[in-house]
Each structure stands twice: as C-alpha cells, then as structure tokens.
Scaffold this motif. Structure first.
Motif, short mmCIF file in Angstrom:
data_model
loop_
_atom_site.label_atom_id
_atom_site.label_comp_id
_atom_site.label_asym_id
_atom_site.label_seq_id
_atom_site.Cartn_x
_atom_site.Cartn_y
_atom_site.Cartn_z
N THR A 21 0.77 -1.19 -0.08
CA THR A 21 -0.15 -0.05 -0.11
C THR A 21 0.91 1.28 -0.01
OG1 THR A 21 0.03 -0.05 2.26
CG2 THR A 21 -1.93 -1.25 1.11
N ALA A 22 2.15 1.31 0.39
CA ALA A 22 2.92 2.47 0.30
C ALA A 22 4.39 2.13 0.09
CB ALA A 22 2.84 2.99 1.60
N THR A 23 5.06 3.13 -0.28
CA THR A 23 6.50 2.77 -0.55
C THR A 23 7.23 4.09 0.09
OG1 THR A 23 6.26 1.62 -2.63
CG2 THR A 23 8.37 2.33 -2.14
N ALA A 24 8.36 3.71 0.79
CA ALA A 24 9.15 4.96 1.14
C ALA A 24 10.68 4.58 1.03
CB ALA A 24 8.96 5.30 2.73
N ASN A 32 14.20 0.80 -1.12
CA ASN A 32 13.05 1.13 -0.58
C ASN A 32 12.20 0.15 0.71
OD1 ASN A 32 12.73 3.57 -2.01
ND2 ASN A 32 12.04 2.56 -3.86
N ARG A 33 11.71 0.75 1.47
CA ARG A 33 10.80 0.21 2.35
C ARG A 33 9.45 0.19 1.74
NH1 ARG A 33 12.81 -2.90 6.24
NH2 ARG A 33 11.62 -2.03 7.96
N VAL A 34 8.65 -0.91 2.04
CA VAL A 34 7.47 -0.94 1.42
C VAL A 34 6.45 -1.33 2.50
CG1 VAL A 34 7.88 -1.58 -1.02
CG2 VAL A 34 7.62 -3.43 0.69
N LEU A 35 5.16 -0.81 2.63
CA LEU A 35 4.22 -1.19 3.69
C LEU A 35 3.26 -2.29 3.09
CD1 LEU A 35 3.06 -0.50 6.33
CD2 LEU A 35 1.34 1.33 5.26
N LEU A 36 3.35 -3.28 3.63
CA LEU A 36 2.31 -4.40 3.21
C LEU A 36 1.28 -4.42 4.33
CD1 LEU A 36 4.96 -7.30 2.73
CD2 LEU A 36 4.14 -5.48 1.06
N GLU A 37 0.22 -4.86 3.92
CA GLU A 37 -1.21 -5.05 4.63
C GLU A 37 -1.82 -6.58 4.40
OE1 GLU A 37 -3.59 -1.85 4.61
OE2 GLU A 37 -5.50 -3.27 5.08
N SER A 38 -2.01 -7.28 5.38
CA SER A 38 -2.47 -8.53 5.29
C SER A 38 -4.07 -8.41 4.96
CB SER A 38 -2.08 -9.38 6.48
OG SER A 38 -2.89 -8.88 7.56
N LYS A 45 -0.49 -4.48 9.34
CA LYS A 45 0.49 -3.79 8.60
C LYS A 45 1.92 -3.68 9.12
CE LYS A 45 -3.07 -0.35 7.10
NZ LYS A 45 -3.52 1.01 6.96
N PHE A 46 3.10 -3.82 8.28
CA PHE A 46 4.14 -3.68 8.45
C PHE A 46 4.96 -3.64 7.29
CE2 PHE A 46 5.01 -7.88 6.57
CZ PHE A 46 3.86 -8.42 6.35
N TRP A 47 6.27 -2.84 7.68
CA TRP A 47 7.11 -2.39 6.69
C TRP A 47 8.28 -3.45 6.45
CZ3 TRP A 47 6.82 2.07 3.83
CH2 TRP A 47 5.70 3.13 4.41
N VAL A 48 8.56 -3.76 5.17
CA VAL A 48 9.68 -4.67 4.86
C VAL A 48 10.77 -4.05 3.71
CG1 VAL A 48 8.55 -6.60 5.52
CG2 VAL A 48 8.36 -6.00 3.13
N ASP A 49 11.76 -4.66 3.50
CA ASP A 49 12.57 -4.20 2.42
C ASP A 49 11.83 -4.49 1.11
OD1 ASP A 49 14.43 -3.09 4.05
OD2 ASP A 49 15.85 -4.74 3.93
N GLU A 50 11.74 -3.53 0.24
CA GLU A 50 11.10 -3.94 -0.98
C GLU A 50 11.75 -5.06 -2.00
OE1 GLU A 50 11.61 -0.87 -3.97
OE2 GLU A 50 9.53 -1.33 -4.54
N SER A 51 13.10 -5.43 -1.64
CA SER A 51 13.97 -6.49 -2.06
C SER A 51 13.45 -7.58 -1.55
CB SER A 51 15.45 -6.48 -2.05
OG SER A 51 15.88 -6.38 -0.44
N LYS A 52 12.94 -7.75 -0.59
CA LYS A 52 12.35 -9.02 -0.08
C LYS A 52 11.19 -9.57 -0.79
CE LYS A 52 15.16 -9.45 3.99
NZ LYS A 52 14.98 -8.53 4.84
#
Ligand code: ZN
Length: 98
Positions: A21-24, A32-38, A45-52
């Motif tokens: 839902t979001a990228t920072a 980048n870090r990306v916001l994921l939502e289950s 909601k939690f942030w993870v590395d985009e590369s993951k």
C-alpha cells in the motif's frame, strides 16, 4: 485505496499474499521500504525491504471460480480483481495489466 498484490515470505518461512500500500525510501540502506497489509478482518500492517518481495502465490482455482471476472480490452483475456491488482492493471478500465 490503490494497492498492488505481492508475495512475501514471513520470518516463519511461510509465503503469504499481501497488499502493498505504500513505498518509502530506506533511510538506513539502499533501496525502498514497502508497507504491506495482510488480508482478512483484522489486517496487520508492517514495513519490509522492497528487495524481500516475491511473486504472489497464484489465486486458487476455487477462489477464481467464485470471483467476478472481466475481459481485458487489450489482450482479450479474462481476469479477476485479484489478478488485476497483481499486475498493475486498471479494474475500472477493464485492463488486466498485460
Ligand atoms: Zn490484458
């Protein structure tokens, strides 16, 4: 809210399907870090590395059979809302993201 469907392997090693839902910008490293939502009634909601991020697991045949489908004006293929979100399509414009 606009989002893309992605896959992510949790620390427990389970591949899940999430809304991106979001990228920072990552302040501490490249990328980048990306916001994921289950999914579900109590989304997490939690942030993870985009590369993951990995490819999302395909929509199950059963779920697909029950889902509304549209026909893409570009390629003529049928697609569900889930598949549209996965491929950056435009549901409102009947574009699958091909
Ligand atoms: Zn298409």
């Amino acid at each position: 809210m606009d989002y893309k469907i992605v896959g992510y392997v949790s620390k427990a090693g389970r591949l899940g399907t999430y809304k991106h839902t979001a990228t920072a910008k990552n302040k501490f490293a490249d990328g980048n870090r990306v916001l994921l939502e289950s999914f579900g009634s109590e989304p997490v909601k939690f942030w993870v590395d985009e590369s993951k991020l990995v490819a999302a697991p395909p929509q199950s045949e059963a779920a697909r059979a029950n889902a509304e489908t549209k026909q893409c004006w570009e390629c003529g293929g049928s697609f569900t809302y889930r598949e549209c979100r996965e491929h950056d399509g435009e549901w409102g414009d009947s574009y699958c993201g091909c």
